[in-house]
Design a protein around this motif. Structure first.
Motif, PDB file in Angstrom:
ATOM      1  N   ALA A 112     -33.644  -1.535 -10.198  1.00 37.67           N
ATOM      2  CA  ALA A 112     -32.472  -2.226 -10.870  1.00 37.67           C
ATOM      3  C   ALA A 112     -31.265  -1.545 -11.644  1.00 37.67           C
ATOM      4  CB  ALA A 112     -33.307  -3.283 -11.107  1.00 37.67           C
ATOM      5  N   LYS A 113     -32.357  -0.717 -12.702  1.00 33.87           N
ATOM      6  CA  LYS A 113     -31.423  -0.704 -13.495  1.00 33.87           C
ATOM      7  C   LYS A 113     -30.503   0.284 -13.048  1.00 33.87           C
ATOM      8  CE  LYS A 113     -34.964  -0.790 -17.046  1.00 33.87           C
ATOM      9  NZ  LYS A 113     -35.390  -0.621 -18.279  1.00 33.87           N
ATOM     10  N   GLU A 118     -24.683   1.867 -11.467  1.00 31.04           N
ATOM     11  CA  GLU A 118     -23.987   2.858 -10.644  1.00 31.04           C
ATOM     12  C   GLU A 118     -22.455   1.594 -10.455  1.00 31.04           C
ATOM     13  OE1 GLU A 118     -23.045   5.334  -8.740  1.00 31.04           O
ATOM     14  OE2 GLU A 118     -24.668   5.743  -9.943  1.00 31.04           O
ATOM     15  N   GLU A 119     -23.034  -0.138 -10.248  1.00 34.98           N
ATOM     16  CA  GLU A 119     -22.012  -0.947 -10.301  1.00 34.98           C
ATOM     17  C   GLU A 119     -21.157  -1.018 -11.788  1.00 34.98           C
ATOM     18  OE1 GLU A 119     -22.012  -6.194 -11.150  1.00 34.98           O
ATOM     19  OE2 GLU A 119     -23.649  -4.720  -9.586  1.00 34.98           O
ATOM     20  N   ILE A 120     -21.955  -0.656 -12.994  1.00 40.54           N
ATOM     21  CA  ILE A 120     -20.479  -0.600 -13.581  1.00 40.54           C
ATOM     22  C   ILE A 120     -19.545   0.467 -13.440  1.00 40.54           C
ATOM     23  CG2 ILE A 120     -20.787  -0.327 -16.681  1.00 40.54           C
ATOM     24  CD1 ILE A 120     -23.569  -1.311 -16.822  1.00 40.54           C
ATOM     25  N   LYS A 121     -20.515   2.119 -13.106  1.00 39.47           N
ATOM     26  CA  LYS A 121     -19.588   3.237 -12.846  1.00 39.47           C
ATOM     27  C   LYS A 121     -18.956   2.936 -11.581  1.00 39.47           C
ATOM     28  CE  LYS A 121     -22.144   6.962 -11.986  1.00 39.47           C
ATOM     29  NZ  LYS A 121     -23.316   8.025 -11.652  1.00 39.47           N
ATOM     30  N   LYS A 126     -13.324   2.062 -10.879  1.00 41.84           N
ATOM     31  CA  LYS A 126     -12.172   1.519 -10.241  1.00 41.84           C
ATOM     32  C   LYS A 126     -10.455   2.566 -10.145  1.00 41.84           C
ATOM     33  CE  LYS A 126     -12.210  -2.224  -9.911  1.00 41.84           C
ATOM     34  NZ  LYS A 126     -12.572  -4.171  -9.447  1.00 41.84           N
ATOM     35  N   GLU A 127     -10.473   1.971 -11.173  1.00 41.82           N
ATOM     36  CA  GLU A 127      -9.403   2.392 -11.687  1.00 41.82           C
ATOM     37  C   GLU A 127      -8.159   3.497 -11.554  1.00 41.82           C
ATOM     38  OE1 GLU A 127      -6.588   0.042 -12.723  1.00 41.82           O
ATOM     39  OE2 GLU A 127      -7.951  -1.389 -11.541  1.00 41.82           O
ATOM     40  N   GLU A 128      -8.886   4.658 -12.130  1.00 38.36           N
ATOM     41  CA  GLU A 128      -8.731   5.932 -11.504  1.00 38.36           C
ATOM     42  C   GLU A 128      -8.783   6.496 -10.272  1.00 38.36           C
ATOM     43  OE1 GLU A 128     -11.839   8.661 -13.666  1.00 38.36           O
ATOM     44  OE2 GLU A 128     -11.328   7.892 -16.015  1.00 38.36           O
TER      45      GLU A 128
END
Length: 130
Positions: A112-113, A118-121, A126-128
């Motif tokens: 889960a961690k 991965e979700e935060i990354k 996402k912008e890049e």
């Protein structure tokens, strides 16, 4: 002739027996496997390969299994539920390959961690990606 024969063994004796079996296939089919005289082994963790004779490969298997069994008997890290050693042997038209691995099963909490990381990354980068 088969393109690839692959086995995964869970202990030292079975690994050495399987190596003998694969060398017997090579010996019995010299036209199919004319260039195979050694075993290419991959060292655990280092990613390098070494060509060994059958006798040297059997010794490497014995010593490597000893190291893996000592590693398995160490206390597990908190993120880990279990570790399982194995050796994969494969015979192709051009190579007889062997490598050891230790499969790690992570805890649900750790998975889960990792998913959250991965979700935060993906949000941060996402912008890049655009």
């Amino acid at each position: 002739m088969i393109d690839e024969i692959k086995y995964e063994e869970a202990n030292c004796k079975d690994t050495q027996d399987r190596l003998d079996y694969l060398f017997q296939i090579v010996k019995n089919n010299p036209d199919d496997y004319p260039d195979i005289t050694h075993v290419t082994v991959y060292t655990l963790g280092e990613g390098s390969s070494i060509k060994l004779s059958k006798t040297a490969a059997r010794k490497w298997i014995r010593e490597s299994w000893g190291r893996m069994e000592r590693d398995i008997n160490r206390p597990l890290p908190s993120y880990c539920e279990s570790k399982t050693p194995s050796t994969e042997l494969s015979l192709t038209n051009y190579h007889l390959l062997a490598y050891h691995r230790i499969k790690t099963v992570r805890t649900e909490e750790n998975l889960a961690k990792l998913a959250k990381i991965e979700e935060i990354k993906s949000e941060v980068f996402k912008e890049e990606a655009k």
